[in-house]
Design an enzyme around this catalytic site. Sequence first.
Site, short mmCIF file in Angstrom:
data_model
loop_
_atom_site.label_atom_id
_atom_site.label_comp_id
_atom_site.label_asym_id
_atom_site.label_seq_id
_atom_site.Cartn_x
_atom_site.Cartn_y
_atom_site.Cartn_z
CD GLU A 244 -4.76 5.70 -3.85
OE1 GLU A 244 -4.85 5.60 -5.04
OE2 GLU A 244 -4.43 4.65 -3.21
CG HIS A 287 -3.88 2.79 -7.24
ND1 HIS A 287 -4.20 2.99 -5.80
CD2 HIS A 287 -3.85 1.56 -7.22
CE1 HIS A 287 -4.47 2.03 -5.22
NE2 HIS A 287 -4.12 0.76 -6.34
#
Length: 673
Positions: A244, A287
């Site tokens: 990611e 995150h």
Amino acid sequence: MSLHFLPRRVPQSGLSLTRCFSTSPRNANYADTLPNLKIGAHTKVLFQGFTGRQATANVKESLEWGTKIVGGVKPGVEGEHLGLPIFPSVKAAQEKAKPDASAIYVPGNQTAQAIEEAIEAEIPLVVAVAEHVPIHDILRIHSMLQTQSKTRLVGANCPGIISAIGKCRIGFQPLPCFSPGNVGIVAKSGTLSYETVASTTRAGLGQSLCISMGGDVLAGTNFVDALKIFEHDTDTEGIILVGEIGGTAEMDAAEWIKDYRRRTANPKPIMALVGGLEAPHGRIMGHAGAWAAPGEPDAQAKYQALERAGAVMVNHPEKFGEGMRSLLGSTVSRPRTQASIESASQKRGLHTMRRFNPASRPAQQKRSLYIKQFQAFDILKEMAIPVSEQAQSSDISISISIDRSTLSPCIVASPSAEFDPAQSRKFPFKYTQTNFQNESLISDVASHVGLPASSHGTLAGLVQALWRIFKEKEAFVLETRVGSIADGKLEVHGARFGFDDAAFRSSGRQQEVHSLRNTAEEVPEEVEAERDGIVYVKLEGEGSVGTLVNGAGLAMNTVDALTFHGGHCANFLDTGGKATSETVKSSFRIICSDSRVNAIFVNIFGGLTRCDMIAEGIILAFRDLDMQVPVVVRLRGTNEELGQKMIAESGLPLHAFDGFEEAAKKVIALARK
């Protein structure tokens, strides 16, 4: 507001960085701990935070599955829990039980101290699942890890590591998704990894070893570490990597894959996915590590690098199973136990008896604070650094940030005012660095940005000031635009300072910095979502499709995949790993406040979250909010059949699917009406 600095003050975490590990050789190399990742039926597991409610639930599940647990630690206490011994310290546990690994189940503000105890006891493998561990606590932990060769860290902020073949779970992964097999998986995102695991299980492949890199800025184990293990693991025939936005781990993995394919006659097939292709620049996407620091590549660059290296790329984890089956061929060699046959035969539901949420994962929270430029200037003035808003075309860029590859702080320098990755360069240094005067590092930075020798002293002073702010105020990035003035002196013409929210929220530190936040100037929907424990990012553009997803990685990928199919997403929304009916209802209320939204897409993978609970939340939202927009619901995982039945029998304008593509096409069509 003035922020006062104290001499040599450091955050009070209880960590003693100067402590020496006398058992470690002078040439200790953290890379020597790589073999510790190869867990299996032989692995003896210890729990830190053993008697807590969530650890207790996890121990029961893991024992039933077959994990060899030898007990746990409760400081200062000896006794028994679940028929297993309680040890008063990690050291006592190491002496009596000789564990191969420790699962750390304590909150984020206690995680670093627990890791330190495990390092001192030379536990071979430490798995930290907690989210919201302060960044500077982990920076200090990595300073320790790099000086020894006994302990390997997985995490933090990750589901853990699991051997499906050896029935060894160290973490909180949803067990019914797993089946013994031949695919090795390494991922940053928890929910995306569960989707990936379930896809390979449905394809009849199963998994060998699954390693979580985790979603934090600093990872104890990265993609290349996992790839090295998979390369030599005879149980692993195919490899899947799930990355990611944020950091350079995917770029490092791409270089490793290129080298691997050059030097190997019959390389194992590798597939990959990168989340965050549509992430807005400068935002943290759920995150803690899902943001690109100055000079770091974006998600698109990572995707292209992996593809050029030879990885087969997909846009959704649902495609991994059949894709890997095709790459491996119709005949695969893998252990065929009765459990794996039953698991692989589940066509739709991947059910579990109970819902599990790790104790160390509190409600989601905003992961950063970017203060205003005038506030950053005030801090610089207090440090006697000249500032001016008169930018010049000849300005350069100097930042203090975190090098995720060297697991240390670094200077990021660019000869232009903008941080172009092609021109930017990182200069890592030790977390224990105290003085930058007369350092060759400063000469290297000056040379890179084209500053004359007469500016070296001023540059060192600027870096010294930035480092002091960075360390004492627990920043994660300090960006400055710098120009030259008379006599080789430097002046700051622009500043963007970001501070770690976890230090304040989970540990109660840095209140002075975080009191600078003014929520009245922020996006109202994002502030409201934060109060409800939801991570919401409002996206620009047409935005006709609202999204509601459980898990940051899956939420990023949902926006990416819908965009790939021609959709226009209004938002990123992560309900968190423990979504409830109430958080779903709150999510709908926030999404519906956006007048652009013509249809809503709910994408839930029930690994830790029950699909029937999500269905209940959706039905409540329709009943209580008088919703007028159509909703497409994609439910997979725990209790998916029950959830779909509840939706079908509700009599509401809902459309339920278990496959992503058909659900995506439906919501995009509805949004266009």
